[in-house]
Scaffold this motif. Sequence first.
Motif, PDB file in Angstrom:
ATOM      1  N   ARG A 127       0.829  -1.220   0.000  1.00 47.12           N
ATOM      2  CA  ARG A 127       0.000   0.000   0.000  1.00 47.12           C
ATOM      3  C   ARG A 127       0.854   1.256   0.000  1.00 47.12           C
ATOM      4  NH1 ARG A 127      -4.919  -1.777   4.052  1.00 47.12           N
ATOM      5  NH2 ARG A 127      -6.035  -3.006   2.493  1.00 47.12           N
ATOM      6  N   ALA A 128       1.957   1.249   0.770  1.00 51.36           N
ATOM      7  CA  ALA A 128       2.846   2.415   0.798  1.00 51.36           C
ATOM      8  C   ALA A 128       3.455   2.634  -0.593  1.00 51.36           C
ATOM      9  CB  ALA A 128       3.943   2.230   1.848  1.00 51.36           C
ATOM     10  N   MET A 129       3.819   1.547  -1.246  1.00 54.49           N
ATOM     11  CA  MET A 129       4.373   1.661  -2.597  1.00 54.49           C
ATOM     12  C   MET A 129       3.301   2.135  -3.564  1.00 54.49           C
ATOM     13  SD  MET A 129       6.840  -1.691  -2.790  1.00 54.49           S
ATOM     14  CE  MET A 129       7.614  -1.251  -4.359  1.00 54.49           C
ATOM     15  N   LYS A 130       2.106   1.608  -3.443  1.00 54.34           N
ATOM     16  CA  LYS A 130       0.998   2.001  -4.332  1.00 54.34           C
ATOM     17  C   LYS A 130       0.681   3.489  -4.150  1.00 54.34           C
ATOM     18  CE  LYS A 130      -2.156   0.751  -7.298  1.00 54.34           C
ATOM     19  NZ  LYS A 130      -1.719   0.554  -8.670  1.00 54.34           N
ATOM     20  N   ASP A 131       0.674   3.939  -2.882  1.00 53.51           N
ATOM     21  CA  ASP A 131       0.397   5.348  -2.599  1.00 53.51           C
ATOM     22  C   ASP A 131       1.492   6.265  -3.161  1.00 53.51           C
ATOM     23  OD1 ASP A 131      -1.906   4.585  -1.282  1.00 53.51           O
ATOM     24  OD2 ASP A 131      -1.060   4.848   0.734  1.00 53.51           O
ATOM     25  N   GLY A 132       2.733   5.770  -3.194  1.00 51.02           N
ATOM     26  CA  GLY A 132       3.846   6.573  -3.687  1.00 51.02           C
ATOM     27  C   GLY A 132       4.126   6.393  -5.165  1.00 51.02           C
ATOM     28  N   GLU A 145       9.279   4.875   6.592  1.00 51.47           N
ATOM     29  CA  GLU A 145       8.603   5.999   7.249  1.00 51.47           C
ATOM     30  C   GLU A 145       7.087   5.834   7.209  1.00 51.47           C
ATOM     31  OE1 GLU A 145       8.270  10.750   6.497  1.00 51.47           O
ATOM     32  OE2 GLU A 145      10.278   9.865   6.362  1.00 51.47           O
ATOM     33  N   ALA A 146       6.576   5.352   6.099  1.00 48.76           N
ATOM     34  CA  ALA A 146       5.128   5.195   5.937  1.00 48.76           C
ATOM     35  C   ALA A 146       4.573   4.027   6.751  1.00 48.76           C
ATOM     36  CB  ALA A 146       4.778   5.005   4.462  1.00 48.76           C
ATOM     37  N   THR A 147       5.391   2.976   6.932  1.00 45.22           N
ATOM     38  CA  THR A 147       4.891   1.762   7.583  1.00 45.22           C
ATOM     39  C   THR A 147       5.383   1.564   9.004  1.00 45.22           C
ATOM     40  OG1 THR A 147       6.734   0.429   6.741  1.00 45.22           O
ATOM     41  CG2 THR A 147       4.718   0.531   5.386  1.00 45.22           C
ATOM     42  N   GLY A 148       6.493   2.202   9.365  1.00 45.53           N
ATOM     43  CA  GLY A 148       7.080   1.981  10.687  1.00 45.53           C
ATOM     44  C   GLY A 148       7.865   0.684  10.775  1.00 45.53           C
ATOM     45  N   LEU A 149       8.128   0.054   9.651  1.00 43.66           N
ATOM     46  CA  LEU A 149       8.887  -1.195   9.623  1.00 43.66           C
ATOM     47  C   LEU A 149      10.357  -0.908   9.375  1.00 43.66           C
ATOM     48  CD1 LEU A 149       6.391  -3.198   7.406  1.00 43.66           C
ATOM     49  CD2 LEU A 149       6.821  -3.566   9.846  1.00 43.66           C
ATOM     50  N   PRO A 150      11.263  -1.764   9.898  1.00 42.99           N
ATOM     51  CA  PRO A 150      12.693  -1.539   9.662  1.00 42.99           C
ATOM     52  C   PRO A 150      13.070  -1.817   8.205  1.00 42.99           C
ATOM     53  CG  PRO A 150      12.352  -3.548  10.952  1.00 42.99           C
ATOM     54  CD  PRO A 150      11.012  -2.881  10.789  1.00 42.99           C
ATOM     55  N   PRO A 151      13.994  -1.011   7.647  1.00 41.53           N
ATOM     56  CA  PRO A 151      14.383  -1.158   6.241  1.00 41.53           C
ATOM     57  C   PRO A 151      14.841  -2.572   5.868  1.00 41.53           C
ATOM     58  CG  PRO A 151      15.208   0.902   7.077  1.00 41.53           C
ATOM     59  CD  PRO A 151      14.636   0.164   8.257  1.00 41.53           C
ATOM     60  N   SER A 152      15.565  -3.244   6.755  1.00 45.78           N
ATOM     61  CA  SER A 152      16.047  -4.590   6.411  1.00 45.78           C
ATOM     62  C   SER A 152      14.877  -5.547   6.208  1.00 45.78           C
ATOM     63  CB  SER A 152      16.997  -5.112   7.487  1.00 45.78           C
ATOM     64  OG  SER A 152      16.353  -5.122   8.750  1.00 45.78           O
ATOM     65  N   SER A 153      13.821  -5.408   6.987  1.00 46.85           N
ATOM     66  CA  SER A 153      12.628  -6.252   6.815  1.00 46.85           C
ATOM     67  C   SER A 153      11.903  -5.896   5.528  1.00 46.85           C
ATOM     68  CB  SER A 153      11.663  -6.081   7.990  1.00 46.85           C
ATOM     69  OG  SER A 153      12.225  -6.574   9.170  1.00 46.85           O
ATOM     70  N   ILE A 154      11.887  -4.618   5.212  1.00 50.87           N
ATOM     71  CA  ILE A 154      11.178  -4.160   4.014  1.00 50.87           C
ATOM     72  C   ILE A 154      11.805  -4.766   2.771  1.00 50.87           C
ATOM     73  CG2 ILE A 154      10.690  -2.137   2.576  1.00 50.87           C
ATOM     74  CD1 ILE A 154      10.349  -0.597   5.274  1.00 50.87           C
ATOM     75  N   ARG A 155      13.121  -4.799   2.711  1.00 56.97           N
ATOM     76  CA  ARG A 155      13.805  -5.362   1.531  1.00 56.97           C
ATOM     77  C   ARG A 155      13.418  -6.832   1.338  1.00 56.97           C
ATOM     78  NH1 ARG A 155      17.884  -2.113   3.843  1.00 56.97           N
ATOM     79  NH2 ARG A 155      18.333  -0.319   2.515  1.00 56.97           N
ATOM     80  N   VAL A 156      13.400  -7.581   2.431  1.00 60.73           N
ATOM     81  CA  VAL A 156      13.036  -8.999   2.357  1.00 60.73           C
ATOM     82  C   VAL A 156      11.592  -9.145   1.895  1.00 60.73           C
ATOM     83  CG1 VAL A 156      12.642 -11.078   3.752  1.00 60.73           C
ATOM     84  CG2 VAL A 156      14.717  -9.718   4.093  1.00 60.73           C
ATOM     85  N   MET A 157      10.698  -8.344   2.470  1.00 60.22           N
ATOM     86  CA  MET A 157       9.281  -8.451   2.121  1.00 60.22           C
ATOM     87  C   MET A 157       9.007  -7.986   0.694  1.00 60.22           C
ATOM     88  SD  MET A 157       7.219  -7.641   5.606  1.00 60.22           S
ATOM     89  CE  MET A 157       8.337  -7.012   6.838  1.00 60.22           C
TER      90      MET A 157
END
Length: 156
Positions: free
Chosen positions: A90-95, A111-123
């Motif tokens: 959703r954050a990617m879709k919004d951006g 920043e949009a999700t509150g998730l750590p960057p390392s987790s975001i890359r994996v997801m």
Amino acid sequence: MNADAFWSNGARDPGLFRFTVKCDRAMNAKIEKAARAAGISASSFVQNFFEKILDQPAVMASAEEIAETRREIETARSCGITVSMLRIHRAMKDGASERGTFADGVGVIAEATGLPPSSIRVMMSKLVTAGLIRRLKSAARGTTGIYHVFSIGDDR
């Protein structure tokens, strides 16, 4: 959350339960660093935190927040992804641009999700596998990756 009886010295104590929490390497490193600074083990540090979480006044979620969370869970489940992955999508879709192209960095998503960057890359890799985003250009030194973000329900 799963709670299994805790085994102590080979004897089962039905009065104690063990909970398992998951975190990425970055969070684990932060916990271990904070525990060392406090002069205790990481397990003791987490246990101390766990014992204090119920001391805080409970914040009741509104009926709208509960309904939104249920919708997120159902949507994520229907796509075969986790709620965190759905939030990244959703954050990617919004951006994304009108054409569905997302070219911002992981920091914007964090920043949009509150998730750590390392987790975001994996997801994000898992979102590619799930067919919800397509990598158009891989991130290279000093540049961000570019992705096409599909709407949920689009033909891919």
